[in-house]
Design a protein around this motif. Sequence first.
Motif, PDB file in Angstrom:
ATOM      1  N   PRO A   8       0.940  -1.134   0.080  1.00 48.74           N
ATOM      2  CA  PRO A   8       0.012  -0.079   0.145  1.00 48.74           C
ATOM      3  C   PRO A   8       0.959   1.269  -0.087  1.00 48.74           C
ATOM      4  O   PRO A   8       1.832   1.423   0.303  1.00 48.74           O
ATOM      5  CB  PRO A   8      -0.798  -0.150   1.415  1.00 48.74           C
ATOM      6  N   ALA A   9       0.283   2.487  -0.447  1.00 52.24           N
ATOM      7  CA  ALA A   9       0.858   3.687  -0.282  1.00 52.24           C
ATOM      8  C   ALA A   9       0.985   4.352   1.032  1.00 52.24           C
ATOM      9  O   ALA A   9       1.689   4.961   1.577  1.00 52.24           O
ATOM     10  CB  ALA A   9       0.188   4.683  -1.405  1.00 52.24           C
ATOM     11  N   PHE A  10      -0.162   3.840   1.709  1.00 54.32           N
ATOM     12  CA  PHE A  10      -0.413   4.180   3.212  1.00 54.32           C
ATOM     13  C   PHE A  10      -0.887   3.302   3.930  1.00 54.32           C
ATOM     14  O   PHE A  10      -1.507   2.020   3.748  1.00 54.32           O
ATOM     15  CB  PHE A  10      -1.515   5.143   3.194  1.00 54.32           C
ATOM     16  N   VAL A  11      -0.164   3.312   5.498  1.00 53.39           N
ATOM     17  CA  VAL A  11      -0.730   2.505   6.594  1.00 53.39           C
ATOM     18  C   VAL A  11      -1.170   3.470   7.751  1.00 53.39           C
ATOM     19  O   VAL A  11      -0.397   4.319   7.859  1.00 53.39           O
ATOM     20  CB  VAL A  11       0.320   1.606   7.045  1.00 53.39           C
ATOM     21  N   LEU A  18       8.921   0.873  11.070  1.00 55.73           N
ATOM     22  CA  LEU A  18       9.938   0.457  10.372  1.00 55.73           C
ATOM     23  C   LEU A  18       9.651  -0.154   8.877  1.00 55.73           C
ATOM     24  O   LEU A  18      10.319  -0.009   7.957  1.00 55.73           O
ATOM     25  CB  LEU A  18      10.825  -0.430  11.169  1.00 55.73           C
ATOM     26  N   PHE A  19       8.807  -1.058   9.161  1.00 48.09           N
ATOM     27  CA  PHE A  19       8.539  -1.607   7.861  1.00 48.09           C
ATOM     28  C   PHE A  19       8.001  -0.780   6.785  1.00 48.09           C
ATOM     29  O   PHE A  19       8.291  -0.812   5.376  1.00 48.09           O
ATOM     30  CB  PHE A  19       7.369  -2.483   8.285  1.00 48.09           C
ATOM     31  N   CYS A  20       7.276   0.346   7.298  1.00 51.70           N
ATOM     32  CA  CYS A  20       6.930   1.345   6.146  1.00 51.70           C
ATOM     33  C   CYS A  20       7.913   1.953   5.796  1.00 51.70           C
ATOM     34  O   CYS A  20       7.958   2.406   4.556  1.00 51.70           O
ATOM     35  CB  CYS A  20       5.707   2.109   6.860  1.00 51.70           C
ATOM     36  N   ARG A  21       8.808   2.474   6.615  1.00 52.16           N
ATOM     37  CA  ARG A  21      10.037   3.203   6.063  1.00 52.16           C
ATOM     38  C   ARG A  21      10.926   2.624   5.247  1.00 52.16           C
ATOM     39  O   ARG A  21      11.226   3.072   3.888  1.00 52.16           O
ATOM     40  CB  ARG A  21      10.995   3.529   7.369  1.00 52.16           C
TER      41      ARG A  21
END
Length: 278
Positions: free
Chosen positions: A172-175, A191-194
């Motif tokens: 996804p683009a956003f969480v 951290l996963f998102c970064r």
Amino acid sequence: MPIDQTPFVPHFLYGTAWKEDRTAALAELALRAGFRGIDTANQRRHYFEEGVGQGLAAAYRAGVVTRTDLFLQTKFTYQRGQDHRLPYDPAARLSVQVAQSMASSLEHLGTDYVDSYVLHGPSSGYDWTESDAEVWEAMRQERDAGRTRFLGVSNVSMQHLEQMAAAHNEVPAFVQNRCFARLGWDRDVRLFCRERKITYQGFSLLTANTEMLRHPLITDLAARANATPAQVVFAFARAVGMLPMTGTSNAEHMKQDLASRDLVLPPDAVQAIESMAG
């Protein structure tokens, strides 16, 4: 078509949950205060999405903003998260429910596209399921048809995200998650998102962390910066890569929250807040 992982978004989101008959007035007030990102959901149990559209229309008529000035985000919510006021046929396939919910959202918001369409929580509290995979693929079809620019997921765990990444060829683009200081400000998910260039949206930064607003570290930083504790929390959120959300119904707090964009915390203060719980 892979999702563009560098979406333009504003510095702050205004959340419209739990506003009921005040939704239209508060959405318009937020826009007049300077918010350019609006978060809602097609979930009448907790949101009045049509009221958001009424607030948008009033702001358009008054010349406060145009549609292209805004980042509009809404959500698809499974039936278990809804009450009897469903935006889709519960007997239909999930893929059809996604399309029906989107069509309803666009009508509510008076637009032909949203900027972000978010899955409002997976079907299971533990795993990314076949139902989630069907919904995600249907959401991708909405994106590919131009009815949303980006896709997101909300209320997810690391396990959800890891399974989702393994099951699909794009993330996804956003969480968007509720962010608890006592749980390390959702550090593992951030951290996963970064690592994957996903924008992390943090909500309930104040209401989930009322004890932090009274913590001496926060209050001392606020006093030294001539700021409010809430502004310190929002400045911290940005410093660690979050896109913060506020849902205040107070006009003065709206102005204060937006003003937190100008507050820059020293790196040691950011680290201290990051480490203060969990």
